[in-house]
Design an enzyme around this catalytic site. Structure first.
Site, mmCIF file in Angstrom:
data_model
loop_
_atom_site.group_PDB
_atom_site.id
_atom_site.type_symbol
_atom_site.label_atom_id
_atom_site.label_comp_id
_atom_site.label_asym_id
_atom_site.label_seq_id
_atom_site.Cartn_x
_atom_site.Cartn_y
_atom_site.Cartn_z
ATOM 1 N N CYS A 87 0.848 -1.270 -0.030
ATOM 2 C CA CYS A 87 0.106 -0.007 -0.019
ATOM 3 C C CYS A 87 1.099 1.232 0.286
ATOM 4 O O CYS A 87 0.584 2.552 -0.041
ATOM 5 C CB CYS A 87 -0.597 -0.025 1.614
ATOM 6 N N HIS B 268 -3.402 7.086 2.024
ATOM 7 C CA HIS B 268 -3.163 5.793 1.509
ATOM 8 C C HIS B 268 -5.019 5.988 2.431
ATOM 9 O O HIS B 268 -4.858 5.472 3.496
ATOM 10 C CB HIS B 268 -2.651 5.143 1.924
ATOM 11 N N ASN C 264 -9.886 -0.731 0.368
ATOM 12 C CA ASN C 264 -8.345 -0.161 0.264
ATOM 13 C C ASN C 264 -8.048 -0.793 -0.672
ATOM 14 O O ASN C 264 -8.189 -2.097 -1.140
ATOM 15 C CB ASN C 264 -7.521 -0.769 1.641
HETATM 16 N N1 ACO Z 1 -17.817 -8.102 10.440
HETATM 17 C C1 ACO Z 1 -18.809 -8.230 11.787
HETATM 18 N N2 ACO Z 1 -18.004 -8.893 13.013
HETATM 19 C C2 ACO Z 1 -17.045 -8.519 12.184
HETATM 20 C C3 ACO Z 1 -15.621 -8.674 11.314
HETATM 21 C C4 ACO Z 1 -16.741 -8.152 10.440
HETATM 22 N N3 ACO Z 1 -16.517 -8.068 9.163
HETATM 23 N N4 ACO Z 1 -14.252 -8.860 11.334
HETATM 24 C C5 ACO Z 1 -13.959 -8.823 12.571
HETATM 25 N N5 ACO Z 1 -14.783 -8.622 13.580
HETATM 26 C C6 ACO Z 1 -15.294 -9.186 14.351
HETATM 27 C C7 ACO Z 1 -14.197 -9.928 15.430
HETATM 28 O O1 ACO Z 1 -14.445 -11.499 15.263
HETATM 29 C C8 ACO Z 1 -14.045 -9.579 17.320
HETATM 30 O O2 ACO Z 1 -15.599 -10.336 17.671
HETATM 31 P P1 ACO Z 1 -14.970 -10.544 18.986
HETATM 32 O O3 ACO Z 1 -13.987 -9.995 20.038
HETATM 33 O O4 ACO Z 1 -15.991 -11.651 19.546
HETATM 34 O O5 ACO Z 1 -13.666 -11.772 18.766
HETATM 35 C C9 ACO Z 1 -15.213 -8.007 16.824
HETATM 36 O O6 ACO Z 1 -15.710 -8.008 15.690
HETATM 37 C C10 ACO Z 1 -13.710 -7.024 17.346
HETATM 38 O O7 ACO Z 1 -12.637 -7.264 16.140
HETATM 39 P P2 ACO Z 1 -10.718 -6.650 15.900
HETATM 40 O O8 ACO Z 1 -10.608 -7.207 15.429
HETATM 41 O O9 ACO Z 1 -10.724 -6.470 17.207
HETATM 42 O O10 ACO Z 1 -11.679 -5.094 15.288
HETATM 43 P P3 ACO Z 1 -11.576 -3.908 15.192
HETATM 44 O O11 ACO Z 1 -11.730 -3.183 16.259
HETATM 45 O O12 ACO Z 1 -9.586 -3.950 15.983
HETATM 46 O O13 ACO Z 1 -11.329 -3.806 14.302
HETATM 47 C C11 ACO Z 1 -10.011 -4.086 11.623
HETATM 48 C C12 ACO Z 1 -10.646 -4.769 12.710
HETATM 49 C C13 ACO Z 1 -10.547 -2.698 11.247
HETATM 50 C C14 ACO Z 1 -9.735 -4.730 10.499
HETATM 51 C C15 ACO Z 1 -8.607 -3.029 12.105
HETATM 52 O O14 ACO Z 1 -7.835 -4.290 13.046
HETATM 53 C C16 ACO Z 1 -8.030 -2.001 10.926
HETATM 54 O O15 ACO Z 1 -8.031 -1.541 10.487
HETATM 55 N N6 ACO Z 1 -6.846 -2.568 11.167
HETATM 56 C C17 ACO Z 1 -5.490 -2.113 10.514
HETATM 57 C C18 ACO Z 1 -6.486 -2.882 9.194
HETATM 58 C C19 ACO Z 1 -5.278 -1.758 7.810
HETATM 59 O O16 ACO Z 1 -5.276 -1.224 7.378
HETATM 60 N N7 ACO Z 1 -4.729 -3.066 6.587
HETATM 61 C C20 ACO Z 1 -3.991 -3.212 5.522
HETATM 62 C C21 ACO Z 1 -3.032 -2.996 5.012
HETATM 63 S S1 ACO Z 1 -1.946 -2.169 3.938
HETATM 64 C C22 ACO Z 1 -1.288 -3.174 3.285
HETATM 65 O O17 ACO Z 1 -0.122 -3.507 2.769
HETATM 66 C C23 ACO Z 1 -2.481 -3.997 2.234
#
Ligand code: ACO
Length: 329
Positions: free
Chosen positions: A115, A256, A286
């Protein structure tokens, strides 16, 4: 006077198929409210048609950039493609673009910085242009991560979409326009926070070593989130410092587009208010290498980017890598 790398034309490409959060919730245990609240994403574009893929999107975006630049393809000496989802593991997608557009024998290669790919590729293009070796370069940012996610893993698949953006850049003297300054970084210790482990030489497909590992994107979302907010702020502060500028000098911030919450946190740290921050993650998710050039394209189309403005772009991603570019538009 020092040669400057000036953007002469910009193009974009998107797949035809729109995939909304509601549509995803029909085959996965997720919902629009969760996705919007955590990421800001409402929908994304995905390559579904048989002809759509990374090389195709890259070529469409590149064609538009060349047409809008007025530069003769024969004068392009360098083609860079920032991607981690090429048509093939190798050869490079840059060669596919070169062929599709009939650019005669330029230097052509891919830049693998996920990214942050477009930020890195602009840095490489500028270094080569400023050395005087080529005058014109085509820089494409493109990814089709919809082909690399596990569509049964709700914690990753909802985040990504497919897109391309491209620019034609020209080395110019006696101008203050173009790439002002760049800052790029890496930390391989975080390699497995976001990665595709299987399919390379360490864990070849079907090998005993690959057993139990996934051949699609795996991610430690919380680690990546923490890294992203810090990396974006750090890279921007560094590039501004190198240029002898402050955030007050930034007319438009084009980060980004990974997650609206990450963008808001980074903007807040930098003291940049909403009116100076461009976002379109809501419509596309993304799109990795495609994200920054697509955002630049849309910002220009919407009249938010005008000649002479200072624009700060920033990216972060798998590697881990991160970086920022300051451009006078
Ligand atoms: N729908 C519903 N529930 C979900 C989903 C979904 N799509 N995904 C996860 N959950 C649930 C999980 O299972 C968890 O449930 P639990 O508490 O019962 O176990 C709960 O939601 C919370 O999950 P978390 O992973 O703690 O959620 P978080 O608030 O951290 O958000 C997210 C997750 C959106 C992925 C966040 O961590 C994030 O944006 N991280 C950065 C990701 C990113 O930008 N990646 C790209 C990098 S760039 C590249 O090189 C490609």
């Amino acid at each position: 006077m020092k040669l400057r790398t000036v953007i002469k034309g910009i193009g974009h490409a998107l797949p035809e198929t729109v995939l909304t959060n509601d549509e995803i919730s029909q085959f996965l245990d997720t919902n629009d409210e969760w996705i919007v609240q955590r990421t800001g994403i409402k929908e994304r574009r995905v390559c579904k048609l048989p002809h759509e893929g990374t090389g195709f999107l890259a070529s469409v975006a590149a064609k538009e950039a060349i047409e809008r630049s007025g530069v003769d393809p024969e004068d392009i000496g360098l083609v860079l493609c920032a991607t981690v989802s090429g048509d093939y593991p190798w050869p490079a997608t840059a060669c596919n673009v070169q062929d599709a557009l009939g650019i005669p024998c330029p230097s052509a290669f891919d830049v693998s910085a996920a990214c942050a790919g477009f930020i890195y590729a602009m840095d490489v293009a500028a270094a080569i242009i400023e050395s005087g070796r080529v005058r014109h370069a085509l820089v494409v940012g493109v990814d089709c991560l919809s082909k690399q996610v596990d569509w049964t893993d709700r914690s990753t698949c909802v985040l990504f979409g497919d897109a391309a953006g491209a620019v034609v850049v020209e080395g110019q003297e006696n101008t203050d326009r173009g790439l002002i300054e760049t800052a790029t970084f890496s930390n391989g210790a975080g390699a497995l926070h976001i990665a595709i482990e299987v399919g390379g030489s360490k864990y070849p497909f079907g090998s005993p070593q690959a057993e139990g590992k996934k051949a699609c994107i795996t991610m430690n979302g919380r680690e990546v989130y923490r890294f992203a907010v810090k990396a974006m702020g750090d890279a921007c502060e560094r590039v501004l410092e190198k240029a002898g500028m402050t955030t007050d000098d930034v007319d438009l911030f084009v980060p980004h587009q990974a997650n609206l919450r990450i963008i808001e946190s980074a903007s807040e740290r930098l003291g940049l208010t909403e009116d100076r921050v461009f976002t379109n993650v809501q419509k596309y998710g993304n799109t990795s290498g495609g994200s920054v050039p697509l955002a630049l394209y849309e910002a220009e189309q919407e009249g938010r980017l005008e000649k002479g403005m200072n624009v700060m772009t920033v990216g972060f991603g798998a590697g881990l890598v991160w970086g920022a570019n300051l451009i006078k538009w």
